[in-house]
Design an enzyme around this catalytic site. Structure first.
Site, PDB file in Angstrom:
ATOM      1  N   CYS A 117       0.822  -1.219   0.000  1.00 24.38           N
ATOM      2  CA  CYS A 117       0.000   0.000   0.000  1.00 24.38           C
ATOM      3  C   CYS A 117       0.854   1.266   0.000  1.00 24.38           C
ATOM      4  CB  CYS A 117      -0.937   0.003   1.197  1.00 24.38           C
ATOM      5  SG  CYS A 117      -1.891  -1.509   1.337  1.00 24.38           S
ATOM      6  N   HIS A 257      -2.917   6.796   3.649  1.00 26.06           N
ATOM      7  CA  HIS A 257      -3.441   5.567   3.053  1.00 26.06           C
ATOM      8  C   HIS A 257      -4.756   5.217   3.747  1.00 26.06           C
ATOM      9  CE1 HIS A 257      -3.984   1.537   1.763  1.00 26.06           C
ATOM     10  NE2 HIS A 257      -3.535   0.972   2.864  1.00 26.06           N
ATOM     11  N   ASN A 287     -10.058  -0.516   1.587  1.00 25.06           N
ATOM     12  CA  ASN A 287      -8.609  -0.404   1.378  1.00 25.06           C
ATOM     13  C   ASN A 287      -8.280  -0.832  -0.057  1.00 25.06           C
ATOM     14  OD1 ASN A 287      -5.848  -0.759   1.297  1.00 25.06           O
ATOM     15  ND2 ASN A 287      -5.704  -1.802   3.267  1.00 25.06           N
TER      16      ASN A 287
HETATM   17  O1  UT7 Z   1      -3.101  -1.550   4.057  1.00 21.34           O
HETATM   18  C1  UT7 Z   1      -2.419  -2.159   5.091  1.00 21.34           C
HETATM   19  C2  UT7 Z   1      -3.044  -3.410   5.437  1.00 21.34           C
HETATM   20  N1  UT7 Z   1      -4.016  -3.532   6.433  1.00 21.34           N
HETATM   21  C3  UT7 Z   1      -4.394  -2.755   7.441  1.00 21.34           C
HETATM   22  O2  UT7 Z   1      -4.037  -1.635   7.574  1.00 21.34           O
HETATM   23  C4  UT7 Z   1      -5.286  -3.337   8.470  1.00 21.34           C
HETATM   24  C5  UT7 Z   1      -4.773  -3.091   9.857  1.00 21.34           C
HETATM   25  N2  UT7 Z   1      -5.617  -3.718  10.857  1.00 21.34           N
HETATM   26  C6  UT7 Z   1      -6.900  -3.379  11.081  1.00 21.34           C
HETATM   27  O3  UT7 Z   1      -7.476  -2.520  10.416  1.00 21.34           O
HETATM   28  C7  UT7 Z   1      -7.629  -4.047  12.219  1.00 21.34           C
HETATM   29  O4  UT7 Z   1      -6.704  -4.775  12.983  1.00 21.34           O
HETATM   30  C8  UT7 Z   1      -8.773  -5.006  11.738  1.00 21.34           C
HETATM   31  C9  UT7 Z   1      -9.928  -4.193  11.187  1.00 21.34           C
HETATM   32  C10 UT7 Z   1      -8.269  -5.977  10.709  1.00 21.34           C
HETATM   33  C11 UT7 Z   1      -9.290  -5.790  12.947  1.00 21.34           C
HETATM   34  O5  UT7 Z   1      -9.744  -4.920  13.950  1.00 21.34           O
HETATM   35  P1  UT7 Z   1      -9.264  -5.116  15.459  1.00 21.34           P
HETATM   36  O6  UT7 Z   1      -9.986  -4.122  16.259  1.00 21.34           O
HETATM   37  O7  UT7 Z   1      -7.777  -5.087  15.474  1.00 21.34           O
HETATM   38  O8  UT7 Z   1      -9.834  -6.551  15.792  1.00 21.34           O
HETATM   39  P2  UT7 Z   1      -9.038  -7.850  16.240  1.00 21.34           P
HETATM   40  O9  UT7 Z   1      -8.250  -8.399  15.099  1.00 21.34           O
HETATM   41  O10 UT7 Z   1      -8.318  -7.568  17.531  1.00 21.34           O
HETATM   42  O11 UT7 Z   1     -10.237  -8.810  16.540  1.00 21.34           O
HETATM   43  C12 UT7 Z   1     -11.197  -8.531  17.580  1.00 21.34           C
HETATM   44  C13 UT7 Z   1     -12.322  -9.521  17.425  1.00 21.34           C
HETATM   45  C14 UT7 Z   1     -11.862 -10.969  17.250  1.00 21.34           C
HETATM   46  O12 UT7 Z   1     -12.758 -11.820  17.975  1.00 21.34           O
HETATM   47  P3  UT7 Z   1     -12.329 -12.432  19.377  1.00 21.34           P
HETATM   48  O13 UT7 Z   1     -11.082 -13.233  19.094  1.00 21.34           O
HETATM   49  O14 UT7 Z   1     -12.078 -11.264  20.277  1.00 21.34           O
HETATM   50  O15 UT7 Z   1     -13.507 -13.243  19.745  1.00 21.34           O
HETATM   51  C15 UT7 Z   1     -12.052 -11.209  15.776  1.00 21.34           C
HETATM   52  O16 UT7 Z   1     -12.301 -12.559  15.471  1.00 21.34           O
HETATM   53  O17 UT7 Z   1     -13.089  -9.202  16.268  1.00 21.34           O
HETATM   54  C16 UT7 Z   1     -13.286 -10.389  15.511  1.00 21.34           C
HETATM   55  N3  UT7 Z   1     -13.462 -10.044  14.111  1.00 21.34           N
HETATM   56  C17 UT7 Z   1     -14.653  -9.781  13.583  1.00 21.34           C
HETATM   57  N4  UT7 Z   1     -15.889  -9.777  14.133  1.00 21.34           N
HETATM   58  C18 UT7 Z   1     -16.902  -9.459  13.326  1.00 21.34           C
HETATM   59  C19 UT7 Z   1     -12.508  -9.904  13.157  1.00 21.34           C
HETATM   60  N5  UT7 Z   1     -13.084  -9.581  12.009  1.00 21.34           N
HETATM   61  C20 UT7 Z   1     -14.411  -9.496  12.241  1.00 21.34           C
HETATM   62  C21 UT7 Z   1     -15.532  -9.187  11.447  1.00 21.34           C
HETATM   63  N6  UT7 Z   1     -16.753  -9.176  12.018  1.00 21.34           N
HETATM   64  N7  UT7 Z   1     -15.425  -8.867  10.128  1.00 21.34           N
END
Ligand code: UT7
Length: 340
Positions: A117, A257, A287
């Site tokens: 990105c 970004h 994204n």
């Molecule tokens: O361009 C560069 C590439 N990417 C990025 O910049 C992405 C960077 N990361 C992020 O934007 C965030 O980390 C995410 C949006 C991917 C995830 O958000 P988060 O607040 O960091 O969530 P997490 O990964 O800590 O997950 C929290 C919970 C988990 O459940 P448990 O284990 O607490 O029960 C995940 O399984 O949220 C769950 N989860 C979802 N729940 C509902 C993850 N994805 C989803 C979803 N819907 N789509």
């Protein structure tokens, strides 16, 4: 070739967005998620998905034509095409070469650049170097990604994030009134495993087994990338501003970004840049990887938020891990933006 360093600037900007809108409600039907989770955790409402059969060169060429139009430049004048992408038409040849042929840019050299990105700002830095050193006069840079093609639509933690798109710019020598004031590029390869497509390269060529194990899809350690992103956006933007002797309050617009609104908000807070000076369109496109910054620049111009004489900072981060920031004084009128 001479040894004099010339300043480079963006003299044409354009973008291309697929028509098909994919809303958060679609994901409620295919994975265990909700519109509320996606919007509150990412800021994304919808994204665009390219139709089957459309490839990076198709979207990239459309964005390029729009950028050439806004620059009033013909394809024959282009010396070099750099295509920033991690989802090119095929492993080789370069998508830049395919686009070169499509445009009829007969005298242009062409290559692809893979910096995730951060790719568009890396391409801008490369174009500025070719122009600065006097090797070339007109460089077409394209940021295009169709991450829908490598997204696992059974993985709720990644499938909701990405959209397809392309943006492009024509870069040429600039006078003192505008141009690229500074550039910062960086990489920390120790984070290579945090965001990757594991199979399909020379380490793990594609086989029936790699497909069965879903290793041809994007894998991401989201929260690790999140923390990295907040830190590097602030650090890279500050360093780029320091390099040209400006402070954050002298910035008219901050164009990060577009990956996640929480990343953007945290980084802006760290930089003490007020919300009204931050450009955000992640809600519409998700994204779009290497395309996100040029699409945002193009929209900012069309919306009159980026005007001639304004100073803006573009900051990217992504797979590698990589980061890239540039401070740019804008030299184009608002009407010069494309209409997708
Ligand atoms: O361009 C560069 C590439 N990417 C990025 O910049 C992405 C960077 N990361 C992020 O934007 C965030 O980390 C995410 C949006 C991917 C995830 O958000 P988060 O607040 O960091 O969530 P997490 O990964 O800590 O997950 C929290 C919970 C988990 O459940 P448990 O284990 O607490 O029960 C995940 O399984 O949220 C769950 N989860 C979802 N729940 C509902 C993850 N994805 C989803 C979803 N819907 N789509």
């Amino acid at each position: 070739m001479n040894n004099q360093v010339r300043r480079a600037g963006i003299v044409g900007i354009g973008s291309a967005i697929p028509e098909q809108v994919c809303t958060n409600q679609y994901f409620e039907k295919i994975v265990d998620t909700t519109d509320e989770w996606i919007f509150t955790r990412t800021g994304i409402k919808e994204r665009r998905i390219a139709p089957a059969g459309e490839a990076a060169s198709d979207l990239g060429a459309r964005a390029a034509i729009s950028a050439l139009d806004s620059a009033g430049t013909s394809p024959e004048e282009i010396d070099l095409i750099i295509c920033a992408t991690i989802s090119g038409d095929m492993p080789f040849p370069a998508t830049a070469s395919v686009i070169q042929d499509r445009l009829g840019a007969s005298k242009a050299a062409a290559f692809d650049l893979a910096a995730g990105c951060s790719g568009f700002v890396y391409a801008l830095a490369s174009a500025a170097s070719f122009i600065g050193s006097g090797v070339y006069d007109k460089v077409l840079i394209i940021g295009v990604d169709l991450l829908s093609r490598m997204t696992n639509y059974a993985d709720r933690s990644t499938c909701v994030l990405f959209g397809d798109g392309a943006g492009a710019a024509v870069v040429a020598p600039a006078d003192d009134s505008h141009g690229i004031l500074s550039i910062v590029l960086g990489s920390d390869g120790s984070g290579a495993d945090l965001l990757k497509v594991e199979a399909g390269g020379s380490r793990l060529p594609t086989t029936a087994d790699t497909v069965q194990a879903q290793k041809h899809y994007i894998q991401m350690a989201g929260s690790e990338v999140f923390k990295f992103a907040v830190r590097v956006i602030g650090d890279a933007a500050s360093e780029a501003l320091e390099k040209c002797g400006l402070s954050p309050d002298e910035v008219d617009l901050f164009i990060p970004h577009q990956a996640n609104i929480r990343i953007i908000d945290s980084a802006a807070r760290r930089l003490k840049i007020p919300t009204e000076k931050v450009f955000v369109n992640v809600q519409k496109y998700g994204n779009t990887s290497a395309a996100s910054i040029p699409i945002a620049i193009d929209e900012a111009v069309q919306e009159g938020r980026l005007k001639k004489g304004d100073t803006f900072v573009a900051v990217g981060f992504g797979a590698g891990l990589t980061w890239a920031a540039s401070v740019i004084k804008w030299g184009m009128d608002s009407r010069d933006g494309s209409t997708h």
